[in-house]
Design a protein around this motif. Structure first.
Motif, PDB file in Angstrom:
ATOM      1  N   ASN A 129       0.859  -1.178   0.000  1.00  0.00           N
ATOM      2  CA  ASN A 129       0.000   0.000   0.000  1.00  0.00           C
ATOM      3  C   ASN A 129       0.900   1.235   0.000  1.00  0.00           C
ATOM      4  OD1 ASN A 129      -1.767   2.163   0.672  1.00  0.00           O
ATOM      5  ND2 ASN A 129      -3.152   0.706   1.699  1.00  0.00           N
ATOM      6  N   TYR A 130       0.671   2.164  -0.966  1.00  0.00           N
ATOM      7  CA  TYR A 130       1.549   3.335  -1.067  1.00  0.00           C
ATOM      8  C   TYR A 130       1.442   4.268   0.135  1.00  0.00           C
ATOM      9  CZ  TYR A 130       2.596   2.171  -5.915  1.00  0.00           C
ATOM     10  OH  TYR A 130       3.029   1.546  -7.047  1.00  0.00           O
ATOM     11  N   SER A 131       0.339   4.209   0.812  1.00  0.00           N
ATOM     12  CA  SER A 131       0.156   5.113   1.955  1.00  0.00           C
ATOM     13  C   SER A 131       0.667   4.530   3.256  1.00  0.00           C
ATOM     14  CB  SER A 131      -1.333   5.470   2.110  1.00  0.00           C
ATOM     15  OG  SER A 131      -2.090   4.313   2.380  1.00  0.00           O
ATOM     16  N   THR A 132       1.071   3.267   3.231  1.00  0.00           N
ATOM     17  CA  THR A 132       1.566   2.600   4.447  1.00  0.00           C
ATOM     18  C   THR A 132       3.022   2.188   4.235  1.00  0.00           C
ATOM     19  OG1 THR A 132      -0.643   1.745   4.896  1.00  0.00           O
ATOM     20  CG2 THR A 132       1.203   0.714   6.066  1.00  0.00           C
TER      21      THR A 132
END
Length: 487
Positions: A129-132
């Motif tokens: 996940n790019y946000s994690t």
């Protein structure tokens, strides 16, 4: 939450439905062969009588009917020590183990797995996940998992596999019985040939003694000038020829003795059978109906079981056309701390079903079915061949014994006649009414007829063994002491 709770129930229902479907099996069901072309009865002469054999009656120690202790001891030694019997026993053990392995496929396979490890997770591993962002971690992993796997026998592949393995095991048992029957028959044949050779050697030895006395007589008459040297030379030639026959018979006897050594699992140099001149007579062998030979002969039973095994192979090959469905439930615990391994949050489980179906294989499955079908047709043809051979062997034994019995009676009459001729020829020679050549001819005739009687005795015994083997062994149940009888 309710959906999760219903999942195991649905899985159970799927298993029940699959089990109901597994009651059928593709491929042809096996049916025992029929033989409508068997004769109604044998072509026999008196004094043959019919027996009433059955499939459950012991056919084992038929040689006890010959009432020969030496033969009984050799048979027991052969059955205990012969390598061919040991091979057949080992193959039967293998076949039964294969049956057990095939039958195990009816049940689920359950396994227990454990895992313990300490590992590091890379912080530079690919993102999910790019946000994690990822972080580097070092942790322990303790797991204990109980797994199960069960193949739903939708097309009856396992059922046919068990049927084929059971038939193969029964075939191996019949093969073992056939090996024992052939071994005991081969041993009895060599034993009776040896005994008839002993009797023939005794005949020749007694003839040599008579010929030596005749040589002494004609030599004394020659010394007195009553006969020519031709008479002495003729008698010496007859004696030397008879002595040659002794050497040939001893060679033949040694070969029978060596064969008995091998059959009993004994090195030939360490084996010997003492000469025995005890009179021998074949037992009266009763005959059943031709169809009963199919129950008594182990080679016929083996051929029939081979057909059953080949028929099952058709079903196994045909099952490949249908889906292969496997249930694989699992339950276990997994934790990063061993002290919390068996806590409720550590529980994990899964219920899964996998199915595979061949869509295109270039005709491989169909070719396997055709191959199995061809194997079954070959087994059917082999069964017919074995049955026809069985019928031929029994008829050969019946006609052979009848002819040998008649020939023996004629040979005994010939012995009596040749002895009378010898007495008359000797009297005429001593009275000067005939030449010594008549005496020589009469002596040779007596020797030949007596040897023929000994040979016919051996042939009768050997042919009786051949008939017993052709009939499948003994024909009546055994008593408590192990002796056969028809009481």
């Amino acid at each position: 939450m309710k959906t999760l709770r219903r999942a195991p129930v649905r899985a159970v229902l799927a298993v029940v439905a699959a089990a109901l479907l597994a009651g059928c099996a593709v491929g042809p069901d096996y049916h025992a062969p029929t033989t409508p072309d068997l004769p109604v009865t044998w072509q026999v002469e008196q004094p043959w009588r019919q027996a009433e054999p059955g499939d459950a009656i012991d056919k084992g120690r038929w040689w006890l009917r010959y009432n020969d202790a030496q033969l009984d001891a050799l048979q027991q030694k052969a059955l205990a020590n012969n390598p061919t019997v040991a091979i057949a026993i080992a193959r039967l053990t293998q076949a039964r183990a294969t049956l057990d392995a095939s039958a195990a496929a009816r049940y689920p396979q359950v396994g227990l797995g454990a895992r313990t490890q300490r590992f590091k997770i890379s912080a530079n591993r690919p993102l999910t996940n790019y946000s994690t962002p990822n972080f580097e971690t070092v942790q322990n992993d303790f797991a204990l998992v109980l797994t199960a796997s069960y193949e739903i026998d939708l097309a009856g592949r396992v059922k046919r596999l068990v049927e084929g393995s059971a038939a193969a095991a029964e075939q191996s048992a019949a093969d073992l019985a056939n090996v024992r029957l052939l071994l005991s028959a081969d041993l009895a044949t060599n034993y009776f040939n040896l005994r008839s050779t002993d009797i023939e050697l005794d005949v020749v030895t007694r003839s040599i003694a008579l010929q030596r006395r005749a040589l002494e007589l004609v030599t004394a008459r020659h010394d007195l000038g009553a006969v020519s040297g031709l008479d002495v030379a003729q008698q010496e030639a007859l004696l030397q020829n008879t002595l040659t026959q002794v050497d040939l018979l001893k060679k033949q006897r040694a070969q029978y003795e060596h064969a008995l050594a091998t059959l009993t699992g004994t090195p030939a140099p360490a084996f010997a059978v003492a000469p025995d001149l005890t009179p021998m007579t074949p037992p009266a062998i009763p005959l059943g109906l031709p169809s009963e030979v199919l129950q008594r002969r182990p080679d016929v039973a083996s051929a029939e079981r081979a057909m059953a095994a080949a028929n099952a192979q058709i079903g196994i090959a045909t099952a490949a056309f249908y889906p292969s469905i496997t249930l694989a439930p699992a339950v276990g615990v997994d934790s990063r701390m061993i002290e919390s391994l068996f806590d409720a949050p550590s529980l994990l489980w899964s219920v899964g079903v996998s199915a595979t179906q061949v869509l295109f294989d270039g005709g491989r499955v169909r070719a396997n079915v055709n191959f199995a079908q061809g194997g079954y047709e070959a087994a059917v043809a082999n069964y017919r061949r074995v049955v026809l051979t069985a019928m031929q062997e029994v008829e050969d034994g019946i006609s052979g014994l009848a002819a040998l019995d008649s020939a023996t009676r004629q040979a005994l009459s010939a012995v009596a006649a040749s002895r009378r001729v010898l007495d008359m020829s000797t009297t005429r020679y001593e009275g000067g009414a005939s030449t010594y050549l008549d005496v020589i001819t009469a002596q040779q005739a007596v020797l030949n007829t007596e040897r023929q009687v000994a040979q016919l005795l051996g042939q009768r015994l050997v042919t009786s063994v051949f008939l017993v083997k052709a009939l499948g062994g003994d024909w009546c149940s055994t008593s408590q002491d192990g002796a056969p009888g028809c009481g």
